[in-house]
Design a protein around this motif. Sequence first.
Motif, PDB file in Angstrom:
ATOM      1  N   ALA A 422      28.305  47.528  35.447  1.00 46.96           N
ATOM      2  CA  ALA A 422      29.405  47.914  36.331  1.00 46.96           C
ATOM      3  C   ALA A 422      30.387  46.806  36.268  1.00 46.96           C
ATOM      4  O   ALA A 422      31.615  47.136  36.238  1.00 46.96           O
ATOM      5  CB  ALA A 422      29.026  48.623  37.612  1.00 46.96           C
ATOM      6  N   TYR A 423      29.857  45.581  36.534  1.00 52.02           N
ATOM      7  CA  TYR A 423      30.742  44.425  36.798  1.00 52.02           C
ATOM      8  C   TYR A 423      31.370  44.192  35.071  1.00 52.02           C
ATOM      9  O   TYR A 423      32.410  43.979  35.045  1.00 52.02           O
ATOM     10  CB  TYR A 423      29.848  43.215  37.058  1.00 52.02           C
ATOM     11  N   SER A 424      30.445  44.347  34.180  1.00 56.09           N
ATOM     12  CA  SER A 424      31.223  44.186  32.601  1.00 56.09           C
ATOM     13  C   SER A 424      32.160  45.186  32.580  1.00 56.09           C
ATOM     14  O   SER A 424      33.324  44.943  31.900  1.00 56.09           O
ATOM     15  CB  SER A 424      29.972  44.345  31.591  1.00 56.09           C
ATOM     16  N   LEU A 425      32.058  46.400  32.937  1.00 55.31           N
ATOM     17  CA  LEU A 425      33.143  47.570  32.629  1.00 55.31           C
ATOM     18  C   LEU A 425      34.220  47.035  33.812  1.00 55.31           C
ATOM     19  O   LEU A 425      35.505  47.389  33.197  1.00 55.31           O
ATOM     20  CB  LEU A 425      32.390  48.923  33.317  1.00 55.31           C
ATOM     21  N   ALA A 426      34.053  46.357  34.768  1.00 57.79           N
ATOM     22  CA  ALA A 426      35.331  45.789  35.442  1.00 57.79           C
ATOM     23  C   ALA A 426      36.064  44.615  35.134  1.00 57.79           C
ATOM     24  O   ALA A 426      36.540  44.037  35.537  1.00 57.79           O
ATOM     25  CB  ALA A 426      35.009  45.739  36.940  1.00 57.79           C
ATOM     26  N   GLY A 427      35.374  44.038  33.810  1.00 59.08           N
ATOM     27  CA  GLY A 427      35.787  43.000  33.113  1.00 59.08           C
ATOM     28  C   GLY A 427      35.498  41.468  34.321  1.00 59.08           C
ATOM     29  O   GLY A 427      36.258  40.527  34.215  1.00 59.08           O
ATOM     30  N   ARG A 428      34.289  41.983  34.804  1.00 60.95           N
ATOM     31  CA  ARG A 428      33.987  40.609  35.716  1.00 60.95           C
ATOM     32  C   ARG A 428      32.346  40.416  35.490  1.00 60.95           C
ATOM     33  O   ARG A 428      31.787  40.244  36.459  1.00 60.95           O
ATOM     34  CB  ARG A 428      34.109  41.160  37.103  1.00 60.95           C
ATOM     35  N   TYR A 429      32.103  40.440  34.038  1.00 60.51           N
ATOM     36  CA  TYR A 429      30.502  40.005  33.715  1.00 60.51           C
ATOM     37  C   TYR A 429      30.078  38.723  34.306  1.00 60.51           C
ATOM     38  O   TYR A 429      28.931  38.886  34.980  1.00 60.51           O
ATOM     39  CB  TYR A 429      30.523  39.839  32.241  1.00 60.51           C
ATOM     40  N   ASP A 430      30.781  37.779  34.452  1.00 68.37           N
ATOM     41  CA  ASP A 430      30.120  36.346  34.940  1.00 68.37           C
ATOM     42  C   ASP A 430      29.831  36.504  36.306  1.00 68.37           C
ATOM     43  O   ASP A 430      28.972  35.961  36.890  1.00 68.37           O
ATOM     44  CB  ASP A 430      31.362  35.189  34.532  1.00 68.37           C
ATOM     45  N   GLU A 431      30.889  37.239  37.125  1.00 70.54           N
ATOM     46  CA  GLU A 431      30.739  37.201  38.617  1.00 70.54           C
ATOM     47  C   GLU A 431      29.507  38.123  38.798  1.00 70.54           C
ATOM     48  O   GLU A 431      28.651  37.804  39.839  1.00 70.54           O
ATOM     49  CB  GLU A 431      31.891  37.835  39.085  1.00 70.54           C
ATOM     50  N   GLY A 432      29.270  39.187  38.112  1.00 71.19           N
ATOM     51  CA  GLY A 432      28.066  40.056  38.411  1.00 71.19           C
ATOM     52  C   GLY A 432      26.807  39.293  38.087  1.00 71.19           C
ATOM     53  O   GLY A 432      25.967  39.328  39.027  1.00 71.19           O
ATOM     54  N   LEU A 433      26.874  38.549  36.983  1.00 76.16           N
ATOM     55  CA  LEU A 433      25.549  37.970  36.725  1.00 76.16           C
ATOM     56  C   LEU A 433      25.450  36.785  37.833  1.00 76.16           C
ATOM     57  O   LEU A 433      24.235  36.581  38.221  1.00 76.16           O
ATOM     58  CB  LEU A 433      25.740  37.082  35.359  1.00 76.16           C
ATOM     59  N   ARG A 434      26.494  36.064  38.138  1.00 72.27           N
ATOM     60  CA  ARG A 434      26.272  35.062  39.320  1.00 72.27           C
ATOM     61  C   ARG A 434      25.536  35.659  40.425  1.00 72.27           C
ATOM     62  O   ARG A 434      24.787  35.106  41.215  1.00 72.27           O
ATOM     63  CB  ARG A 434      27.788  34.172  39.563  1.00 72.27           C
ATOM     64  N   LYS A 435      26.247  36.798  40.924  1.00 67.32           N
ATOM     65  CA  LYS A 435      25.827  37.369  41.973  1.00 67.32           C
ATOM     66  C   LYS A 435      24.256  37.965  41.953  1.00 67.32           C
ATOM     67  O   LYS A 435      23.554  37.769  42.846  1.00 67.32           O
ATOM     68  CB  LYS A 435      26.545  38.645  42.427  1.00 67.32           C
ATOM     69  N   LEU A 436      23.852  38.539  40.828  1.00 65.53           N
ATOM     70  CA  LEU A 436      22.390  38.725  40.635  1.00 65.53           C
ATOM     71  C   LEU A 436      21.540  37.523  40.751  1.00 65.53           C
ATOM     72  O   LEU A 436      20.544  37.578  41.169  1.00 65.53           O
ATOM     73  CB  LEU A 436      22.226  39.527  39.060  1.00 65.53           C
ATOM     74  N   LYS A 437      22.079  36.420  40.170  1.00 63.47           N
ATOM     75  CA  LYS A 437      21.323  35.164  40.053  1.00 63.47           C
ATOM     76  C   LYS A 437      20.947  34.536  41.610  1.00 63.47           C
ATOM     77  O   LYS A 437      19.807  34.291  42.011  1.00 63.47           O
ATOM     78  CB  LYS A 437      21.951  34.139  39.275  1.00 63.47           C
ATOM     79  N   PHE A 438      22.057  34.999  42.337  1.00 62.42           N
ATOM     80  CA  PHE A 438      22.051  34.384  43.670  1.00 62.42           C
ATOM     81  C   PHE A 438      20.999  35.308  44.659  1.00 62.42           C
ATOM     82  O   PHE A 438      20.538  34.738  45.507  1.00 62.42           O
ATOM     83  CB  PHE A 438      23.505  34.771  44.252  1.00 62.42           C
ATOM     84  N   LEU A 439      20.470  36.353  44.177  1.00 61.72           N
ATOM     85  CA  LEU A 439      19.675  37.248  44.816  1.00 61.72           C
ATOM     86  C   LEU A 439      18.145  36.462  44.914  1.00 61.72           C
ATOM     87  O   LEU A 439      17.307  36.903  45.945  1.00 61.72           O
ATOM     88  CB  LEU A 439      19.369  38.502  44.161  1.00 61.72           C
ATOM     89  N   TRP A 440      17.935  35.599  44.136  1.00 65.95           N
ATOM     90  CA  TRP A 440      16.509  35.153  44.179  1.00 65.95           C
ATOM     91  C   TRP A 440      15.857  34.997  45.436  1.00 65.95           C
ATOM     92  O   TRP A 440      14.841  35.131  45.921  1.00 65.95           O
ATOM     93  CB  TRP A 440      16.544  33.830  42.900  1.00 65.95           C
ATOM     94  N   ASN A 441      16.692  33.925  45.997  1.00 66.65           N
ATOM     95  CA  ASN A 441      16.101  33.503  47.315  1.00 66.65           C
ATOM     96  C   ASN A 441      16.029  34.314  48.289  1.00 66.65           C
ATOM     97  O   ASN A 441      14.893  34.367  49.157  1.00 66.65           O
ATOM     98  CB  ASN A 441      17.194  32.512  47.903  1.00 66.65           C
TER      99      ASN A 441
END
Length: 603
Positions: A422-441
């Motif tokens: 969905a983020y990729s479709l919105a042209g915001r791939y990097d942001e999506g990936l960053r947010k997902l990475k942030f979930l770890w903690n």
Amino acid sequence: MCGIIAYSGEQKASPILFEGLKRLEYRGYDSAGIVTLDQNSELELKKDIGKVRDIHERLNLLDLEGTIGIAHTRWATHGGVTQRNAHPHVSNSAEIAVIHNGIVENYKELKAMLVSEGFHFESETDTEVIPNLIEHWMKKGLSLVEAVARTLQSLEGNFAIVVLHRASGTVIGSKNGSPLVLGIGKANSEIFIASDIPAFLDRTKDVVYLYDGDMVVVENHPKEKKRTWRIFDFRSDLEAQEELPRPVQSVSWDLEHAQLGEFDHFLVKEITEQVDTIQKAAAQDRELIENITREIKNAKGVFLVASGTSFHACLSSSYLFAKLASFHINTVLASEFSAYENFLKPETLVIAVSQSGETIDVLDAVKTAKKKNCQVVSIVNVMGSSLTQVADMTVLLNAGPEVSVLSTKTYTATLAVLTLLAYSLAGRYDEGLRKLKFLWNIVYNLTAQNTRKKIQQLADKIRNEEHIFVLGRGPLYATALEAALKIKEVSYIHAEAFAAGELKHGPIAMIKQNTICIVFVSTDTEKTILSNAMEVKSRGGYLVGIGPKPLESFDFFMKVPESDDLNPILQIIPIQILAYQLAVVLGHDPDKPRNLAKSVTVR
Ligand code: F6R
């Protein structure tokens, strides 16, 4: 449904088959059995109703002799849960033993033909026609391989089977719509045929994925102490059988994924693993995700199709596609997909989502799509599964084997992949990936001991309830559906989810003093959901809130930090834990809920 494992090697077969059966039990656990070929070239068979461990305690499965054998754990379809209906099934002259996953839809006609030829039947199963048909064709002069092929050609319906021939020790496996994979020990020292890789993962990581129509023949050469395997297409002309080339591939799954380790049950182990699995799911090949993004953009109509928990992940993500990319995705239950056939065009894209890649409803939906020449993308956890074989492109969840019948880590992994899309479709791939990475903690804290302790208090309080209601809005409505499914599957407490706004349109009639109502809250839905929560509260309901901050009306609160579009990935976790704890406190088996099986290969 049903688990199959076969072994041909140098070691005693029964302990290896017994271990394999225990790892396959998530596929069915009504009854189980093993047949081996002993030193006198006789078939030794033990089978009974119940779980594998209990059967072993009664019958001692490990004293079956021989280095070749086949074993089965059953999820009953045709014929009740009885010892006679348990697999393996043996032909009238005890020459052929068979284990089977699937349904022989035309078994009545086949049985009538065999009865007219003098065959008798011991069980009520559809399976028993298979060994007798093979025997029938061998009596007519066909070789074993020809007789098996001819038998398979006459079966209607989906199946995976393994045949053991007493006289030669040859083992033959075949699949048509149900899963089967070959495991190859070093230098062919031992060969496995099983429904799923974890069944033999402790002995080899080298596998051959079998395709529909494949028939693998494993021949034993005792003098040379070796065995060989060849693959044919059972559908081709018997005289013109040609060997099919199939590559041996190495799987990346580790054995520890399929073992309990320090945990009491796979369910809690897999819930805890989400700390890693969400990250692994997000770490996709960017080019692949961008290719699929292009397909979505270019398509005329996109469908997300799935069943059960996978469907809930799709429904949740459809809100995200709309919000982030203003993109409408049709989300359809796989079992209902045929109703949409008239909307399918060659330009339509179908994204089929399935943990197992073997759910028959999903495979049927893909067949419908393929008939209309649609492009199919699959999102799957099990590499080599049937869905990956029919899809044009596949995204793997990379969550490792999910052994517990309840889907947990693959639900959040699916959400992670769909979020990235969905983020990729919105042209915001990097942001999506960053947010997902942030979930770890956050996931780490949500699965930690102190969180589990807190949820235990809730499990103790609600363990004797008859009904639980679950409310959410927007994507958290899908979370509510998934939460209700998790609770009822394993605690057997009736749990029902509503889009919170629907409460006043009927379900509120069910709310009375102390009715438990779980409410998923996010910052953007707080105001509206609060008024729905108050409707419950003012009728005496007991409110369990899950969200970023405690509201006054909550009787019990689980904090899940606000994560905006990623809330659904996080908010389900406390309820996964609650479902697990309810099962434990109520004395149910958390990994093998009654009547359920992991991959649903029947319609
Ligand atoms: C619930 C559950 C099932 C599956 C459904 C689809 O915990 O596991 O609802 O989600 O049977 O299975 P897959 O995803 O393998 O197609």
